[in-house]
Design a protein around this motif. Structure first.
Motif: not given
Length: 478
Positions: A390-393, A425-429, A465-468, A471-475
């Motif tokens: 989380l702190r990195t990504e 968005a997280a679920l879509r990712a 999971g954090v990587r995904r 992606t959701a956060w950026d969306e």
């Protein structure tokens, strides 16, 4: 291959072939299936039993398995619209409507779609559960004399004694009732301690399942804010004065969802404030056995410091073992114990004896302490992996507190964030997360997410999971 998964695969294969046989037609013999699919007789037996349970085949001892007769057409649906009027009419006379919103509970109980990483789970991943030890304990328990008979109403004395020793030196088996898990114990406690329409003080935020219990009983949850040192005593006292409540429900150790631990200075204050208000404290000690390897000595339960019967203590084996090992306890002193016992008996009669015997076998085995040590190390590794990722990504959400016990982290999202949009968005990712809104009994001060690190397969899945989630956060920000 695991025997259970092999049976499922064989059952699916046989299901696809059923159309080759007319209703009543005989399937190949068990020996023929063993040879054809190169599986064990046990796998064949389990696969046929699965198809029989689905009503697709009929097994006849000594004769074999046969395709079941064709099912009759389903009857047309009835008209249930009258129920809307009936249910609404009942609610109109209630001081506090008892309609139940189980959304916050179902988030942690429902299995996510295939391929979705489960950051919203409320139980240990199967790889962390003591499956072999539980299976051995259940097998030994089933062979005990009288294991399938009626147990004592309060529970097996030896099991009650084991739980009592875990609460404190002054507690005895006579003050403990065995329940079907912690949720059942909380339900009994709230029904016993507060009448419909009454207020009940709750931590804010708090466990959605407890809020659902309170509302289902017609109680009115009144929030008391929590900080990293637990519930704030001055606000607790003010809430008692303002509401007239006679019950306060709390999780003093690794609180759900914040992970807070009630500080040594606040522990006696909470008991004093409740005692002066003539109120009970329901202590939900739900994750004491999910301490992390680096936690150090734990404070004892609040009940251990309470000689006056203020605390009604709830704990369970479920979180540390399996969602299906639903064995917990209610512990209390004084006249309230008889009321708790009466409600417990009326609601459930008793917890099935084989479960109690199996729990006793499990906690008395050498495998039990090995399991707790293994889980303690694994949870620390998973917590650290999730925190680092989380702190990195994904550094935007605040992570105000990193607990040394439990199975999740509580993230505060930046002001203005659409919490539900992030969850969707997280679920879509491909990652399921728990929204923060269900954890508040009133308007939340900010948007939050709860991320569980216990229900995933391992550290690699946490990182993915954090990587995904990134992606959701950026969306949602795009």
């Amino acid at each position: 291959m695991h025997e259970r998964s092999s049976a499922v695969e064989l059952a699916n294969s046989l299901k696809r072939e059923l159309n080759r046989y007319s209703p009543g037609g005989k399937l190949p013999s068990s020996r023929a299936l063993v040879d054809r699919y190169r599986v064990s007789p046990v796998t064949v037996s389990r696969a046929l039993a699965r198809l029989a349970a689905e009503g697709l085949v009929v097994t006849r001892p000594g004769a074999g398995a046969f395709r079941a007769p064709a099912r009759t057409a389903a009857a047309p649906p009835g008209d249930t619209s009258w129920q809307e009027v009936a249910l609404s009419a009942d609610a109109a006379t209630e001081l506090v409507p008892r309609s139940v919103d189980a959304t916050g509970v179902l988030v942690t109980l429902a299995a996510p779609p295939p391929g979705v990483i489960e950051f919203n789970g409320g139980y240990l991943h199967p790889s962390l559960q003591p499956e072999q030890a539980m299976a051995a304990a259940l097998a030994r328990a089933g062979r005990r004399p009288g294991a399938w008979g009626r147990p004592p109403i309060d529970g097996l004395p030896e099991l009650r004694d084991w739980f009592a020793r875990g609460i404190g030196d002054t507690w005895t088996a006579a003050e403990v009732l065995v329940t079907a898990g912690g949720q059942s114990a909380l339900t009994t406690a709230l029904r016993a301690l507060a009448p419909p329409g009454a207020p009940v003080l709750v931590e804010s935020p708090t466990y959605p399942g407890m809020l659902a219990i309170a509302r289902a009983a017609g109680l009115r949850p009144v929030p008391v804010p929590v900080d990293p040192d637990g519930v704030r005593p001055e606000l607790l006292a003010a809430a008692f004065r303002a509401s007239g409540a006679r019950v306060f429900v709390c999780q003093p150790l690794f609180q759900n969802p914040t992970g807070a631990v009630l500080s040594p200075a606040r522990r006696p204050e909470v008991l004093r404030i409740a005692r002066e208000a003539g109120a009970f404290v329901v202590e939900d000690d739900f994750v004491r056995r999910l301490v992390h390897e680096d936690a150090g000595p734990l404070p004892g339960p609040l009940a251990a410091d309470d000689p006056d019967g203020v605390v009604v203590h709830v704990c369970s084996l479920t979180k540390a073992t399996s969602p299906s090992l639903r064995v917990g306890v209610l512990a209390a002193r004084g006249p309230v114990l008889e009321r708790l016992r009466a409600i417990h008996v009326v609601d459930t009669f008793f917890v099935p004896r084989p479960f109690q015997e199996a729990a006793l076998e499990l906690v008395g085995s050498a495998a039990w302490n090995r399991h707790l040590r293994s889980v303690s190390a694994a949870l620390k590794t998973r917590r650290d992996t999730l925190t680092t990722a989380l702190r990195t990504e994904l550094p935007e959400p605040a992570l105000p507190h990193i607990p040394s016990g439990g199975y999740h982290l509580w993230l505060r999202l930046p002001d203005g964030t659409d919490e539900q949009a992030v969850v969707s968005a997280a679920l879509r990712a491909g990652v399921a997360v728990a929204p923060g809104r269900p954890y508040f009994s009133a308007e939340p001060p900010a948007a939050h997410l709860r991320l569980s690190f216990a229900a995933v397969a391992g550290p690699g899945e946490i990182t993915e999971g954090v990587r995904r989630l990134r992606t959701a956060w950026d969306e949602t920000r795009g």
